[in-house]
Design an enzyme around this catalytic site. Structure first.
Site, PDB file in Angstrom:
ATOM      1  N   ILE A  38      -8.853  -5.722 -33.099  1.00  0.00           N
ATOM      2  CA  ILE A  38      -9.018  -4.718 -34.144  1.00  0.00           C
ATOM      3  C   ILE A  38      -8.945  -3.291 -33.584  1.00  0.00           C
ATOM      4  O   ILE A  38      -8.590  -2.344 -34.290  1.00  0.00           O
ATOM      5  CB  ILE A  38     -10.374  -4.942 -34.863  1.00  0.00           C
ATOM      6  CG1 ILE A  38     -10.438  -4.171 -36.178  1.00  0.00           C
ATOM      7  CG2 ILE A  38     -11.552  -4.594 -33.943  1.00  0.00           C
ATOM      8  CD1 ILE A  38     -11.626  -4.574 -37.049  1.00  0.00           C
ATOM      9  N   LYS A  39      -9.267  -3.139 -32.302  1.00  0.00           N
ATOM     10  CA  LYS A  39      -9.410  -1.807 -31.731  1.00  0.00           C
ATOM     11  C   LYS A  39      -8.081  -1.083 -31.511  1.00  0.00           C
ATOM     12  O   LYS A  39      -8.070   0.136 -31.296  1.00  0.00           O
ATOM     13  CB  LYS A  39     -10.169  -1.894 -30.409  1.00  0.00           C
ATOM     14  CG  LYS A  39     -11.632  -2.281 -30.550  1.00  0.00           C
ATOM     15  CD  LYS A  39     -12.427  -1.195 -31.245  1.00  0.00           C
ATOM     16  CE  LYS A  39     -13.924  -1.459 -31.159  1.00  0.00           C
ATOM     17  NZ  LYS A  39     -14.729  -0.344 -31.675  1.00  0.00           N
ATOM     18  N   THR A  40      -6.963  -1.796 -31.601  1.00  0.00           N
ATOM     19  CA  THR A  40      -5.678  -1.120 -31.475  1.00  0.00           C
ATOM     20  C   THR A  40      -5.459  -0.168 -32.646  1.00  0.00           C
ATOM     21  O   THR A  40      -4.811   0.870 -32.511  1.00  0.00           O
ATOM     22  CB  THR A  40      -4.530  -2.137 -31.379  1.00  0.00           C
ATOM     23  OG1 THR A  40      -4.852  -3.091 -30.359  1.00  0.00           O
ATOM     24  CG2 THR A  40      -3.215  -1.467 -31.023  1.00  0.00           C
TER      25      THR A  40
END
Length: 299
Positions: A38-40
């Site tokens: 999710i952090k992309t």
């Protein structure tokens, strides 16, 4: 078109094998993003905002305190856009993720985890003081994180379902807050919950040593609106292990630790709300970076 064009629009999966007396549970499968987490989403938005503001220039060095996923996202975007990247990671985090950061070209600096769950944040602050040319995007205070999840993850959810409840664990709080803001706009009556390892207390900014990497860091995240939180769901590690096993064998998905925590909490809420309601949560990453952590031994 680059790999960055494929960030977002991840699947929203309904858990199939659950008893009839529970609310429906939906899980946003964020490991379908480039970089596997999710952090992309956040990495791309932080860098894009910094470019627009004139903070970043070709050849700049970005530094970030990360449990790994934000770092992988930043490494990917930095590679595409021509920046150098330093990832500061606690030394007790998964070897697979640290190795992956190096493969992506990040300069990895390990922080002494014995100094606390926020040891990597403290080390970045020191490094930036000593090297003022470093650009610290600071995911823990950067509102680009909220923007990424309001405009991206949150809207993708409400385009498919309108949940009665949402639950997620909290690290920097950008994921929780951005999604929560969007879901609250779509359904003002939604109940918003935080999942946390048993023994941690996000409300008071305290934590104990635990194995859910990247969350419950022993801080009160500046991005978090505590007034929106309905309650806190404590989760034991054996519950996470059992849930990860269940998700593999019953649903066919191989999830990371925080995803297990989130889904355990979602089941607890689904039991409380009952049939006819909808609970939503997220799977921030897959189990690929935790294979050698002893988590899946039960399987």
């Amino acid at each position: 078109m680059s790999i960055l064009n494929f960030i977002g629009n991840t699947p929203l999966m309904k858990i199939q094998n659950q008893s009839d007396d529970l609310a429906d549970i939906y899980v946003k499968l964020e490991f379908f993003n480039p970089g596997g987490s999710i952090k992309t989403r956040v990495a791309a938005r932080m860098i894009e905002n910094a470019e627009r503001e004139g903070i970043l220039h070709k050849g700049s060095t970005i530094i970030e305190a990360t449990g790994g996923n934000t770092g992988i996202g930043l490494a990917i975007v930095s590679n595409v856009k021509g920046y150098k990247f330093i990832a500061v990671v606690p030394d007790n985090y998964s070897k697979e993720r640290i190795d992956l950061l190096k493969i992506y070209g990040a300069n990895v600096v390990l922080a002494d985890s014995k100094q606390g769950n926020d040891s990597h944040i403290m080390l970045v602050k020191k490094m930036v003081r000593n090297n003022p040319e470093y650009i610290w995007l600071n995911q823990f205070e950067n509102k680009a994180s909220i923007e990424a999840h309001y405009e991206g993850t949150g809207k993708e959810i409400v385009n498919q379902i309108i949940p009665d409840a949402f639950v997620a664990s909290v690290g920097s709080a950008g994921t929780f807050q951005g999604i929560a803001n969007c879901l609250k706009f779509a359904n003002p009556k939604i109940k918003l919950y935080v999942a946390q390892p048993k023994g941690c207390d996000l409300k008071n900014g305290t934590s104990i040593p635990h194995r859910v990497q990247g969350v419950s860091l022993g801080i009160k995240p500046p991005l978090l609106d505590y007034n929106m939180i309905e309650g806190y769901i404590d989760v034991e590690f054996n519950e996470i292990k059992s849930m990860l096993y269940k998700m593999i064998r019953n649903e066919g998905i191989f999830l990371g630790i925080s995803a297990g925590e989130n889904i355990v909490a979602a089941y607890k809420i689904a039991k409380e709300l009952g049939r006819g309601k909808v609970v939503c949560t997220i799977a921030p990453d897959s189990g690929n970076c935790y294979v050698n952590e002893g988590i899946y031994d039960v399987m």
